[in-house]
Design a protein around this motif. Sequence first.
Motif, PDB file in Angstrom:
ATOM      1  N   GLN A 245       0.829  -1.203   0.000  1.00 39.82           N
ATOM      2  CA  GLN A 245       0.000   0.000   0.000  1.00 39.82           C
ATOM      3  C   GLN A 245       0.864   1.254   0.000  1.00 39.82           C
ATOM      4  O   GLN A 245       0.491   2.271  -0.606  1.00 39.82           O
ATOM      5  N   VAL A 246       2.003   1.195   0.689  1.00 40.07           N
ATOM      6  CA  VAL A 246       2.937   2.326   0.642  1.00 40.07           C
ATOM      7  C   VAL A 246       3.387   2.554  -0.803  1.00 40.07           C
ATOM      8  O   VAL A 246       3.503   3.697  -1.266  1.00 40.07           O
ATOM      9  N   GLY A 247       3.618   1.456  -1.545  1.00 37.31           N
ATOM     10  CA  GLY A 247       3.968   1.578  -2.959  1.00 37.31           C
ATOM     11  C   GLY A 247       2.878   2.261  -3.760  1.00 37.31           C
ATOM     12  O   GLY A 247       3.158   3.103  -4.629  1.00 37.31           O
ATOM     13  N   SER A 248       1.618   1.939  -3.466  1.00 37.85           N
ATOM     14  CA  SER A 248       0.497   2.576  -4.162  1.00 37.85           C
ATOM     15  C   SER A 248       0.429   4.066  -3.843  1.00 37.85           C
ATOM     16  O   SER A 248       0.201   4.898  -4.735  1.00 37.85           O
ATOM     17  N   VAL A 249       0.612   4.410  -2.559  1.00 42.02           N
ATOM     18  CA  VAL A 249       0.581   5.819  -2.160  1.00 42.02           C
ATOM     19  C   VAL A 249       1.720   6.587  -2.830  1.00 42.02           C
ATOM     20  O   VAL A 249       1.531   7.698  -3.343  1.00 42.02           O
ATOM     21  N   MET A 250       2.907   6.000  -2.829  1.00 44.44           N
ATOM     22  CA  MET A 250       4.052   6.646  -3.473  1.00 44.44           C
ATOM     23  C   MET A 250       3.782   6.862  -4.956  1.00 44.44           C
ATOM     24  O   MET A 250       4.101   7.919  -5.513  1.00 44.44           O
ATOM     25  N   ALA A 251       3.187   5.867  -5.613  1.00 37.48           N
ATOM     26  CA  ALA A 251       2.913   5.985  -7.045  1.00 37.48           C
ATOM     27  C   ALA A 251       1.926   7.096  -7.312  1.00 37.48           C
ATOM     28  O   ALA A 251       2.104   7.893  -8.253  1.00 37.48           O
ATOM     29  N   GLY A 252       0.859   7.173  -6.494  1.00 43.12           N
ATOM     30  CA  GLY A 252      -0.115   8.236  -6.690  1.00 43.12           C
ATOM     31  C   GLY A 252       0.516   9.612  -6.586  1.00 43.12           C
ATOM     32  O   GLY A 252       0.201  10.523  -7.374  1.00 43.12           O
ATOM     33  N   ALA A 253       1.418   9.766  -5.611  1.00 42.09           N
ATOM     34  CA  ALA A 253       2.081  11.060  -5.420  1.00 42.09           C
ATOM     35  C   ALA A 253       3.068  11.355  -6.546  1.00 42.09           C
ATOM     36  O   ALA A 253       3.049  12.431  -7.148  1.00 42.09           O
ATOM     37  N   VAL A 254       3.930  10.391  -6.836  1.00 46.68           N
ATOM     38  CA  VAL A 254       4.992  10.616  -7.826  1.00 46.68           C
ATOM     39  C   VAL A 254       4.417  10.745  -9.233  1.00 46.68           C
ATOM     40  O   VAL A 254       4.747  11.687  -9.971  1.00 46.68           O
ATOM     41  N   ILE A 255       3.554   9.791  -9.621  1.00 46.13           N
ATOM     42  CA  ILE A 255       2.993   9.826 -10.979  1.00 46.13           C
ATOM     43  C   ILE A 255       2.123  11.071 -11.167  1.00 46.13           C
ATOM     44  O   ILE A 255       2.170  11.721 -12.221  1.00 46.13           O
ATOM     45  N   GLY A 256       1.329  11.407 -10.147  1.00 45.60           N
ATOM     46  CA  GLY A 256       0.517  12.617 -10.253  1.00 45.60           C
ATOM     47  C   GLY A 256       1.359  13.857 -10.439  1.00 45.60           C
ATOM     48  O   GLY A 256       1.049  14.727 -11.265  1.00 45.60           O
ATOM     49  N   ALA A 257       2.445  13.953  -9.666  1.00 51.44           N
ATOM     50  CA  ALA A 257       3.315  15.129  -9.758  1.00 51.44           C
ATOM     51  C   ALA A 257       4.010  15.203 -11.116  1.00 51.44           C
ATOM     52  O   ALA A 257       4.059  16.268 -11.748  1.00 51.44           O
ATOM     53  N   VAL A 258       4.551  14.076 -11.572  1.00 50.20           N
ATOM     54  CA  VAL A 258       5.254  14.061 -12.864  1.00 50.20           C
ATOM     55  C   VAL A 258       4.291  14.393 -13.998  1.00 50.20           C
ATOM     56  O   VAL A 258       4.598  15.194 -14.893  1.00 50.20           O
TER      57      VAL A 258
END
Length: 559
Positions: free
Chosen positions: A402-415
Amino acid sequence: MNKWRGNPWVILTILSFGFFMTLLDLTIVNIAIPDMVDSIDASLDQILWVVNAYTLALAVLMITAGRLGDLMGKKNLFIGGVTLFTAASLACGLAQDPWQLIAFRAVQGFGAALLLPQTLSMIADVFPDEKRGVALGIWGTVAGLASVAGPSLGGLLVTKLSWRWIFFVNVPIGVLALIASFMFMPSAARTVKHRFDIPGVVLTTIALFLLAFGLIEGQKYSWNGAIWGTIAAGVVVLAIFLVYQRGQQENEPLVPFVLFKDRNFSVVNFVGIAVSFGVVGLLLPLTIYLQSVLGFSALKAGGVLVPMAIGSMLTAGPSGVIAEKFGGKYILMGGLIAYIGGVFWIIETVKVGQSWTGLIAPVVIIGAGMGCTFTPMATEVMRNVPPRLTGAASGVNNALRQVGSVMAGAVIGAVLQNQLASSLKDQAAQRAGAVPADFRGQFLRNFDDAGKHLEVGGQSSSAMKFPTSVPADVAHRIQDAAAAVFGHGFIDAMKPTMVVPMAVLAVGAIACLIIVGPNKEEAAAKAAAKEGAPAPDATAGAVDSAAVDSAADSGAASR
């Protein structure tokens, strides 16, 4: 009826109903966002919190729930989680305003966190070694199907019924799982009184909340000092938690460090983070592309992703059987490489006006690759875990995913937002010549901040308002130019954004090289133990479960 009570396959079926709901709800909401915005008069930020409240509760509470299963009984936690999740799903469907929906989604995430870790650990407990590979194959098939079926099922429900049914659909499934749990799941006998690590729970909850909240809200607040302070505070509390846990290892800790002495457990947890990152990193930009650029309805966009679920179903079962018998190292690596190849194919083929048929082949390949990851990960992460610690191991594994999912949402959204802000300006400058001179300034200004707010379903970034005096044909020309800017600009932003999950998955694939294959001596020892014969030494590379159990019993007895 009694002959089915305690049957491992019946238990697996019940568990599958439970965790299918929880994984489905990670992705099913995204495709309903436009309808939610209109129905309950919600802002985009509020709707994003409808998604994030669920993910945040999962990430924060998973480790605690996994350990609670070891201490209080996995059946009890599973039933409690299903009950809470089902009731919260009904409340979500009945919500009348955004804040009600956000609150009920958080409760839904709490219920999911209670039940999800119990599924993997109970499978490890009830199935003998020779059947565990098939069971984990089924688990992986259901997990893979649920992870990619959200947009497809969500599109169908939203189109044919309403957005509320993406929550109502959980109610009959949850009720069925509850009835079956009471009828067929045996109660586990407990002979040792356990201790619950309350300080550890408080510390890990605060740490994970601060980290997840900072990552989720970072882009919204432009990664300002408060966001970095929140993340830094989370890191500090996490460090305090780890120091505290180190001193509790003889006293039934929340996270037994002995788990990480097993190389496979440590490596596969890292790979799990990469896989979760890859799933979100693909679905977020792809869903927006299908609806906002290609103009697909929710139903059609979901239908495009159905082949992904089919590909996952075809490979998850066989990969589980092979991984249990021969090890999951190369199957897992091959699955990640296939996933990367499918994403690369999409990057090379996406365009404005693309037919849905052009996405079938890469989507199937991605699904097949995904199916080769879930089950081998489950097999390898639990292979050497002693029975007493299966709940803790499952909790850690699911929490990190789930931490991986949260990180992806933040990183992919920002990029994606940063790329989109730049690409829209470039495309607007290129296409401004098609706009009458009197309106070019307004046309260009329309895209100055267009990349800061992503919306799914509709081309809000290209919408322009004109005075009633503007001729209809002129307004139509300007809107066509604006739609072209948004479509081509989004694709220009989407391609480099999707390179990010490819890179993360590539690191995960390389990490698979470190995974150790099944220990043949260990397998012989287990077989000999069943026959009552002397066994060869099988301690190499495995978690010393006897030592852990002895230490835990000593700690319990001293209390």
